[in-house]
Design a protein around this motif. Structure first.
Motif, PDB file in Angstrom:
ATOM      1  N   MET A 155       0.824  -1.205   0.000  1.00 45.49           N
ATOM      2  CA  MET A 155       0.000   0.000   0.000  1.00 45.49           C
ATOM      3  C   MET A 155       0.859   1.256   0.000  1.00 45.49           C
ATOM      4  O   MET A 155       0.531   2.251  -0.656  1.00 45.49           O
ATOM      5  CB  MET A 155      -0.937  -0.002   1.208  1.00 45.49           C
ATOM      6  N   LEU A 159       0.539   4.217  -2.786  1.00 44.15           N
ATOM      7  CA  LEU A 159       0.167   5.578  -2.390  1.00 44.15           C
ATOM      8  C   LEU A 159       1.307   6.577  -2.545  1.00 44.15           C
ATOM      9  O   LEU A 159       1.068   7.778  -2.645  1.00 44.15           O
ATOM     10  CB  LEU A 159      -0.331   5.572  -0.944  1.00 44.15           C
ATOM     11  N   VAL A 166      -4.172  10.394   2.817  1.00 48.19           N
ATOM     12  CA  VAL A 166      -4.115   9.029   3.331  1.00 48.19           C
ATOM     13  C   VAL A 166      -4.508   9.011   4.806  1.00 48.19           C
ATOM     14  O   VAL A 166      -4.082   9.872   5.583  1.00 48.19           O
ATOM     15  CB  VAL A 166      -2.701   8.426   3.174  1.00 48.19           C
ATOM     16  N   ALA A 306      -8.408   6.532   0.895  1.00 49.04           N
ATOM     17  CA  ALA A 306      -7.126   5.811   0.828  1.00 49.04           C
ATOM     18  C   ALA A 306      -6.710   5.522   2.265  1.00 49.04           C
ATOM     19  O   ALA A 306      -6.363   6.440   3.000  1.00 49.04           O
ATOM     20  CB  ALA A 306      -6.077   6.651   0.112  1.00 49.04           C
ATOM     21  N   LYS A 307      -6.785   4.248   2.649  1.00 46.52           N
ATOM     22  CA  LYS A 307      -6.608   3.902   4.059  1.00 46.52           C
ATOM     23  C   LYS A 307      -5.619   2.761   4.223  1.00 46.52           C
ATOM     24  O   LYS A 307      -5.598   1.824   3.438  1.00 46.52           O
ATOM     25  CB  LYS A 307      -7.969   3.540   4.665  1.00 46.52           C
TER      26      LYS A 307
END
Length: 450
Positions: A155, A159, A166, A306-307
């Motif tokens: 991730m 990102l 985020v 976006a996590k």
């Protein structure tokens, strides 16, 4: 229907044969090359849909091969494989367009899954011109070989390639700021400032000024105009830790900034703009706060697009030996110690402890224990005072110590005993593939029912 084509470039002859047999049996057309030059020539004549590429080749570095393939101008996805954990090389590979990264020994089922995803990604990219998904592996003090941490690293890689806001969720001490820094450090604006702000450490009335700045005379004590962090960050990153502590009245202004990149200084009328990226972190359940009316719903959904969920240490116990190795080396340098072994009883105690303070607590415990350690072995007696009055079975003789290899062997033994020798369950708990576990069983000469 035409067969999908896989080009495998690897100098390991036995592995080439194994993968050729496996994928041919699955209905793929397979071409194998043992050198980089042969692989590049095959790419031009074989026209593969997916390339499986080893990073270490005899005639050319895999990174140079990847650069020569120029994946950005084609729908071919490249899956990198390697026996090494070279972070800088891996990050370079992902930025050059590699689709996936798999470590040796290869689990053929895992590789086949990656090939299927790569083929699907190629179809989507051809149809909709979607960018390839990229992955990432750990950097610096971010340690982890468990499946949950590998997902976190991937991730980060995805990102870091864009400027989206985020949200990082995780318990206290799990390393949320390290993740935020990694996203920044591997992003396009890594040369701009990374500014962390602990929202719980600044009272609400001052936090707005800290973030957005204030004009002269805006409040008592405002003797001069002050720029806020969003101005000072430029095109860098603002990291807002403890997001759940931001007053609800300030949340509206933060939401406006995230939507329009515009803000006003406290006491000001002019709208200013900033290109700063925002990364936020919390150890609270923001969705529960939304339901309780203490956190704005619109801000939550803006943040949660976006996590990253950071696993607690008790959910990735198999990483503890790796963390111990890394932390002890750092502590040795800081304190002038020469610790290089871990007492078996101390190891077992640390493996069974739940670590409510997570990685931060582990570091603090090791530091405290190292201070009282005089020799080269970290003993259980030094660890115990920092963990409370927990009990550990006295199954090891006093003074017994483990090398790092023995640490891993003992942990595998413990998990196998716990699962009654079930390879599948043990591999899932350890966060490794079944072939990797079988290889380690052979490597450490672990006998059935041992």
């Amino acid at each position: 229907m035409c067969k999908k084509k896989i080009l495998i470039i690897d100098d390991d002859a036995s592995q080439l044969e194994l993968l050729n047999i496996f994928f041919s049996g699955r209905g793929y057309a397979v071409h194998c090359s043992a050198t980089a030059m042969a692989g590049l020539e095959a790419r031009a004549t074989f026209h593969p849909d997916v390339i499986v590429l080893d990073i270490r080749l005899p005639d050319m570095d895999g990174i140079e091969v990847l650069r020569s393939l120029d994946t950005g101008k084609s729908s071919i996805n490249v899956i990198m494989i390697t026996a090494y954990h070279d972070m800088e090389t891996t990050v370079k590979a992902m930025k050059l367009g590699a689709y996936e990264y798999i470590t040796k020994p290869i689990d053929v089922d895992e590789l086949e899954d990656a090939v299927c995803r790569a083929l699907k990604n190629s179809e989507l990219r051809e149809a909709k011109e979607l960018p390839a998904v990229k992955t990432f592996l750990q950097k610096g003090p971010m340690i982890g070989n468990s499946k949950p941490m590998k997902e976190v690293f991937k991730m980060i890689g995805v990102l870091s390639e864009n400027n989206v806001t985020v949200l990082i969720e995780g318990e206290t001490g799990t390393g949320k700021e390290l993740i935020a820094r990694a996203i920044h450090d591997y992003g396009p604006h890594k040369d701009h400032p990374f500014i962390p702000i602990n929202c719980s450490a600044i009272v609400g009335t001052l936090l707005e000024s800290e973030l957005f700045g204030h004009e002269k005379g805006a409040f008592t004590g405002a003797f001069a105009t002050k720029k806020g962090k969003f101005e000072l960050a430029g095109e860098g990153t603002i990291f807002l830790d403890e997001m759940g502590e931001i007053p609800i009245e300030l949340q509206a202004k933060l939401l406006r900034f995230l939507q329009d990149k515009a803000f006003q200084r406290v006491g000001g009328e002019k709208f200013l703009h900033s290109k700063a990226r925002v990364i936020v972190a919390t150890n609270k359940d923001l969705l529960q706060m939304v339901r309780a009316g203490t956190f704005r719903e619109d801000l939550y959904y803006r943040l949660s697009a976006a996590k990253i969920n950071v696993p607690p240490l008790r959910k990735r116990r198999e990483d503890i030996p790796f963390l111990l190795d890394h932390m002890v080396k750092e502590i040795n340098a800081e304190l002038g110690k020469r610790i290089d072994r871990v007492d078996k009883k101390a190891l077992l105690r640390m493996m069974e402890y739940d670590w409510p303070g997570n990685v931060r607590e582990l570091r603090n415990v090791l530091t405290g224990a190292a201070i009282s350690t005089r020799g080269e072995t970290l003993l259980d007696d030094a660890i115990l005072p920092f963990l409370g009055a927990g009990t550990v079975q006295d199954i090891f003789p006093p003074g017994a110590a483990l090398s790092l290899r023995e640490v891993e062997r003992e942990h595998i033994l413990k998990i196998l005993h716990y699962t009654n020798g079930n390879i599948t369950s043990s591999a899932q708990i350890l966060g490794i593939s079944r072939p990797t576990l079988r290889q380690k069983i052979r490597q450490y000469k672990i006998l059935p029912q041992q």
